[in-house]
Design a protein around this motif. Structure first.
Motif: not given
Length: 399
Positions: A110-114, A128-130, A155-158
């Motif tokens: 998502d937008d927060e990288g999680r 621990g990204a999940a 999938v939010v990329a950069f």
């Protein structure tokens, strides 16, 4: 709301919201060797044939999954929170029945990288990204497929504040050494870094294991916040590459890896890059080149994202049909010379199903406005589209 941000591109002030997240092989033939006087029926001497049999290497096994038949997508975005709520998701699926809608885009990263569900991705586990908001992603995807609904993993990329904090050496840095953050205070990772590319591909392959049939990269670009000009890029990372070259190379790399896994690959792009080279260079997205590096290219052409006077339209948000139609005519013009050679992505635009009340001149969007945009897609010669509403309150009567 999804992400809000103001950017000035090519002299146009873009009202930004929604999915834009604007803050919306060839085989070579070898020359045949000279034939010996004594030949077999194949035209090769017996000695040469025997030698070739002894020296011929074992054939290389290519383990490329076969992709399913492509689907002409007419879909909607469903937020993680709705997708993870069984009763609400069931309600959405019931509302989709009989409408012609046949696809759903769901956040995997998502937008927060999680990462939104439990995954076996090594790096995601390491950092621990999940953050599990969808308890049974495989079950959800199974439910979608039972209903004939095509599942797409967003999938939010950069723009990845989580990865940037966990792996600061992969993030963007200011001249004083601090981590760069955009106008929303969110950190970005470096689009030039191979390690970042590998992580995104790792997440994409995880999508396939979960049952998704397509990976859709969002924020596959550079930030357009004004302070990004103060970011220092290490020459060892850039290796002389421009922004568009970096994004293009990433897409080539990701496509090769994911298509080999039987997945389709798509990319969300700014609508303004279709006609503005200045915007293209700023974000690193060249529309024509991007269309040659994916199966689907998804320009975000929400009427609310265009400044007053765009396409000669006084207030684009108030004329949804005209705005979408003109934007897609630009798409056709941009791609017409590229249609015959090489890979050519299917154009699948994002359309607006939200009311941009933050604008000075806007209208309420409902069934009629949604239907007008969809008709504009068809009239411009395209067949696929996606609807965006961060609140997932769609006007199903318009589809």
């Amino acid at each position: 709301m999804r992400r809000w941000m103001a950017a000035v591109c090519a002299g146009l002030i873009i009202g930004l919201v929604g999915c834009a997240r604007y803050e919306p092989v060839g085989a070579f033939e070898e020359e045949p060797e000279t034939l010996a006087e004594t030949e077999t029926e194949n035209g090769v001497s017996a000695a040469e044939e025997e030698m070739a049999a002894e020296e011929e290497p074992e054939p290389i096994a290519i383990n490329a999954a076969v992709r399913p038949e492509p689907v002409k997508v007419r879909g909607i975005y469903v937020s993680t929170y709705v997708a993870g709520t069984g009763g609400r998701m069931d309600e959405i699926l019931e509302q989709m029945e009989g409408t012609g809608l046949n696809a759903v885009v769901i956040d995997l990263k998502d937008d927060e990288g999680r990462i939104t569900c439990s995954v076996d991705s090594p790096l995601a586990q390491e950092i621990g990204a999940a953050r599990v908001l969808i308890q049974d992603m495989t079950g959800l995807i199974g439910k979608l497929k039972e209903r004939g609904i095509y599942p797409i993993a967003r999938v939010v990329a950069f723009r990845d504040p989580y990865l940037a904090e966990q792996k600061p050496e992969w993030s963007l840095h200011m001249t004083d050494g601090s981590i760069y953050r955009d106008g929303n205070g969110l950190a970005w990772v470096n689009p030039y870094r191979q390690e970042v590319w590998d992580y995104l591909v790792e997440v994409g392959k995880t999508a396939g294991k979960l049952g998704f049939e397509e990976v859709q990269f969002d924020y596959v670009r550079f930030s357009v916040d004004s302070e990004v000009e103060e970011v220092v890029f290490d020459p060892e990372d850039t290796q002389g590459r421009s922004r568009t070259e970096a994004i293009g190379q990433f897409m080539d790399y990701a496509y090769g890896e994911l298509a080999g896994e039987g997945l389709y690959v798509s990319a969300d792009v700014f609508g303004t890059i279709i006609r503005s080279n200045q915007d293209a260079q700023a974000v690193g997205q060249d529309y024509r080149e991007m269309a040659g590096k994916a199966d689907y290219i998804c320009p975000m052409i929400y009427p609310s994202h265009y400044g007053d006077g765009s396409f000669g339209i006084e207030h684009p948000d108030m004329q949804p049909y005209d705005t979408v139609y003109q934007a897609l005519l630009g798409s056709r013009e941009a791609l017409e010379d590229a249609e015959e050679g090489g890979r050519q992505a299917v154009v699948r635009p994002w359309l607006q199903d939200f009311t941009a009340s933050y604008l000075n001149h806007y209208i309420d969007y409902g069934d009629e406005e949604v239907r007008a945009q969809i008709q504009a897609v068809y009239d411009a010669g395209y067949e696929e589209w996606l609807l965006w509403d961060a609140g997932v309150s769609y006007h199903f009567g318009g589809v």
